[in-house]
Design a protein around this motif. Sequence first.
Motif, PDB file in Angstrom:
ATOM      1  N   ARG A 165       0.831  -1.205   0.000  1.00 25.56           N
ATOM      2  CA  ARG A 165       0.000   0.000   0.000  1.00 25.56           C
ATOM      3  C   ARG A 165       0.864   1.252   0.000  1.00 25.56           C
ATOM      4  O   ARG A 165       0.569   2.230  -0.688  1.00 25.56           O
ATOM      5  N   THR A 166       1.926   1.227   0.773  1.00 25.60           N
ATOM      6  CA  THR A 166       2.827   2.377   0.842  1.00 25.60           C
ATOM      7  C   THR A 166       3.392   2.705  -0.531  1.00 25.60           C
ATOM      8  O   THR A 166       3.376   3.858  -0.966  1.00 25.60           O
ATOM      9  N   ILE A 167       3.870   1.699  -1.218  1.00 26.56           N
ATOM     10  CA  ILE A 167       4.451   1.908  -2.555  1.00 26.56           C
ATOM     11  C   ILE A 167       3.382   2.379  -3.535  1.00 26.56           C
ATOM     12  O   ILE A 167       3.620   3.292  -4.335  1.00 26.56           O
ATOM     13  N   GLN A 168       2.186   1.789  -3.463  1.00 20.59           N
ATOM     14  CA  GLN A 168       1.104   2.211  -4.353  1.00 20.59           C
ATOM     15  C   GLN A 168       0.711   3.661  -4.101  1.00 20.59           C
ATOM     16  O   GLN A 168       0.535   4.434  -5.054  1.00 20.59           O
ATOM     17  N   ASP A 169       0.567   4.034  -2.834  1.00 22.86           N
ATOM     18  CA  ASP A 169       0.195   5.408  -2.511  1.00 22.86           C
ATOM     19  C   ASP A 169       1.271   6.384  -2.970  1.00 22.86           C
ATOM     20  O   ASP A 169       0.967   7.428  -3.553  1.00 22.86           O
ATOM     21  N   PHE A 170       2.519   6.057  -2.702  1.00 22.32           N
ATOM     22  CA  PHE A 170       3.627   6.921  -3.126  1.00 22.32           C
ATOM     23  C   PHE A 170       3.629   7.084  -4.653  1.00 22.32           C
ATOM     24  O   PHE A 170       3.688   8.202  -5.170  1.00 22.32           O
ATOM     25  N   ASN A 171       3.560   5.978  -5.371  1.00 20.52           N
ATOM     26  CA  ASN A 171       3.605   6.024  -6.834  1.00 20.52           C
ATOM     27  C   ASN A 171       2.438   6.812  -7.416  1.00 20.52           C
ATOM     28  O   ASN A 171       2.615   7.623  -8.322  1.00 20.52           O
ATOM     29  N   ARG A 172       1.233   6.575  -6.893  1.00 23.70           N
ATOM     30  CA  ARG A 172       0.059   7.262  -7.429  1.00 23.70           C
ATOM     31  C   ARG A 172       0.139   8.758  -7.143  1.00 23.70           C
ATOM     32  O   ARG A 172      -0.197   9.565  -8.003  1.00 23.70           O
ATOM     33  N   ALA A 173       0.584   9.132  -5.955  1.00 26.54           N
ATOM     34  CA  ALA A 173       0.735  10.554  -5.634  1.00 26.54           C
ATOM     35  C   ALA A 173       1.767  11.197  -6.558  1.00 26.54           C
ATOM     36  O   ALA A 173       1.571  12.315  -7.041  1.00 26.54           O
ATOM     37  N   THR A 187      -0.957  15.045  -6.634  1.00 27.61           N
ATOM     38  CA  THR A 187      -1.585  15.471  -5.384  1.00 27.61           C
ATOM     39  C   THR A 187      -1.972  14.253  -4.564  1.00 27.61           C
ATOM     40  O   THR A 187      -2.261  13.185  -5.112  1.00 27.61           O
ATOM     41  N   PHE A 188      -1.987  14.442  -3.246  1.00 24.38           N
ATOM     42  CA  PHE A 188      -2.465  13.371  -2.378  1.00 24.38           C
ATOM     43  C   PHE A 188      -3.962  13.158  -2.578  1.00 24.38           C
ATOM     44  O   PHE A 188      -4.447  12.032  -2.519  1.00 24.38           O
ATOM     45  N   ALA A 189      -4.698  14.242  -2.830  1.00 26.20           N
ATOM     46  CA  ALA A 189      -6.144  14.135  -3.018  1.00 26.20           C
ATOM     47  C   ALA A 189      -6.484  13.284  -4.242  1.00 26.20           C
ATOM     48  O   ALA A 189      -7.381  12.436  -4.183  1.00 26.20           O
ATOM     49  N   ALA A 190      -5.788  13.502  -5.338  1.00 21.41           N
ATOM     50  CA  ALA A 190      -6.045  12.714  -6.550  1.00 21.41           C
ATOM     51  C   ALA A 190      -5.683  11.245  -6.327  1.00 21.41           C
ATOM     52  O   ALA A 190      -6.399  10.349  -6.777  1.00 21.41           O
ATOM     53  N   ALA A 191      -4.586  11.007  -5.643  1.00 22.84           N
ATOM     54  CA  ALA A 191      -4.201   9.630  -5.331  1.00 22.84           C
ATOM     55  C   ALA A 191      -5.265   8.969  -4.465  1.00 22.84           C
ATOM     56  O   ALA A 191      -5.661   7.825  -4.706  1.00 22.84           O
ATOM     57  N   LEU A 251      10.262  12.888   0.512  1.00 21.32           N
ATOM     58  CA  LEU A 251      10.140  12.365  -0.846  1.00 21.32           C
ATOM     59  C   LEU A 251       9.444  13.358  -1.774  1.00 21.32           C
ATOM     60  O   LEU A 251       9.603  13.278  -2.991  1.00 21.32           O
ATOM     61  N   PHE A 252       8.662  14.272  -1.184  1.00 20.29           N
ATOM     62  CA  PHE A 252       7.930  15.268  -1.959  1.00 20.29           C
ATOM     63  C   PHE A 252       8.189  16.665  -1.424  1.00 20.29           C
ATOM     64  O   PHE A 252       8.276  16.867  -0.221  1.00 20.29           O
ATOM     65  N   HIS A 253       8.283  17.626  -2.351  1.00 15.67           N
ATOM     66  CA  HIS A 253       8.175  19.039  -2.010  1.00 15.67           C
ATOM     67  C   HIS A 253       6.685  19.324  -2.073  1.00 15.67           C
ATOM     68  O   HIS A 253       6.042  19.023  -3.079  1.00 15.67           O
ATOM     69  N   ARG A 254       6.132  19.858  -1.018  1.00 16.28           N
ATOM     70  CA  ARG A 254       4.716  20.194  -0.993  1.00 16.28           C
ATOM     71  C   ARG A 254       4.589  21.687  -1.301  1.00 16.28           C
ATOM     72  O   ARG A 254       4.937  22.518  -0.480  1.00 16.28           O
ATOM     73  N   THR A 255       4.150  21.992  -2.508  1.00 15.85           N
ATOM     74  CA  THR A 255       4.079  23.383  -2.954  1.00 15.85           C
ATOM     75  C   THR A 255       2.636  23.728  -3.305  1.00 15.85           C
ATOM     76  O   THR A 255       2.131  23.293  -4.330  1.00 15.85           O
ATOM     77  N   GLY A 256       1.994  24.491  -2.439  1.00 15.79           N
ATOM     78  CA  GLY A 256       0.608  24.879  -2.701  1.00 15.79           C
ATOM     79  C   GLY A 256      -0.286  23.663  -2.830  1.00 15.79           C
ATOM     80  O   GLY A 256      -0.406  22.874  -1.910  1.00 15.79           O
ATOM     81  N   GLN A 257      -0.870  23.510  -3.988  1.00 12.16           N
ATOM     82  CA  GLN A 257      -1.786  22.397  -4.239  1.00 12.16           C
ATOM     83  C   GLN A 257      -1.096  21.206  -4.908  1.00 12.16           C
ATOM     84  O   GLN A 257      -1.719  20.171  -5.106  1.00 12.16           O
ATOM     85  N   ARG A 258       0.168  21.335  -5.274  1.00 14.11           N
ATOM     86  CA  ARG A 258       0.852  20.295  -6.044  1.00 14.11           C
ATOM     87  C   ARG A 258       1.986  19.673  -5.253  1.00 14.11           C
ATOM     88  O   ARG A 258       2.523  20.250  -4.338  1.00 14.11           O
ATOM     89  N   LEU A 259       2.350  18.481  -5.683  1.00 12.00           N
ATOM     90  CA  LEU A 259       3.511  17.785  -5.142  1.00 12.00           C
ATOM     91  C   LEU A 259       4.586  17.721  -6.211  1.00 12.00           C
ATOM     92  O   LEU A 259       4.276  17.601  -7.393  1.00 12.00           O
ATOM     93  N   ALA A 260       5.823  17.794  -5.797  1.00  9.44           N
ATOM     94  CA  ALA A 260       6.954  17.604  -6.700  1.00  9.44           C
ATOM     95  C   ALA A 260       7.938  16.680  -5.991  1.00  9.44           C
ATOM     96  O   ALA A 260       8.195  16.842  -4.794  1.00  9.44           O
ATOM     97  N   LEU A 261       8.448  15.718  -6.704  1.00 12.38           N
ATOM     98  CA  LEU A 261       9.402  14.788  -6.101  1.00 12.38           C
ATOM     99  C   LEU A 261      10.706  15.493  -5.763  1.00 12.38           C
ATOM    100  O   LEU A 261      11.199  16.316  -6.535  1.00 12.38           O
ATOM    101  N   THR A 262      11.260  15.163  -4.615  1.00 17.11           N
ATOM    102  CA  THR A 262      12.607  15.602  -4.264  1.00 17.11           C
ATOM    103  C   THR A 262      13.590  14.686  -4.989  1.00 17.11           C
ATOM    104  O   THR A 262      13.192  13.693  -5.612  1.00 17.11           O
TER     105      THR A 262
END
Length: 65
Positions: free
Chosen positions: A5-13, A18-22, A48-59
Amino acid sequence: MDKMRTIQDFNRAAELGTFAAAARSFDVSTPAVTQVVAALERSLGTLLFHRTGQRLALTADGHRY
């Protein structure tokens, strides 16, 4: 921690940006995905993610993971 589940959640995000879309894609709450990813980051000792406003970006570590 459920590794699959952890890997699936990470990959989908990472894919959806976004966490919401995942969360919607798995029909779970946004906090559920956020908490799973936060637990993964704590266990790895890195962000693992930069949380910028409404979007995520991978570190750099997120890309490697």
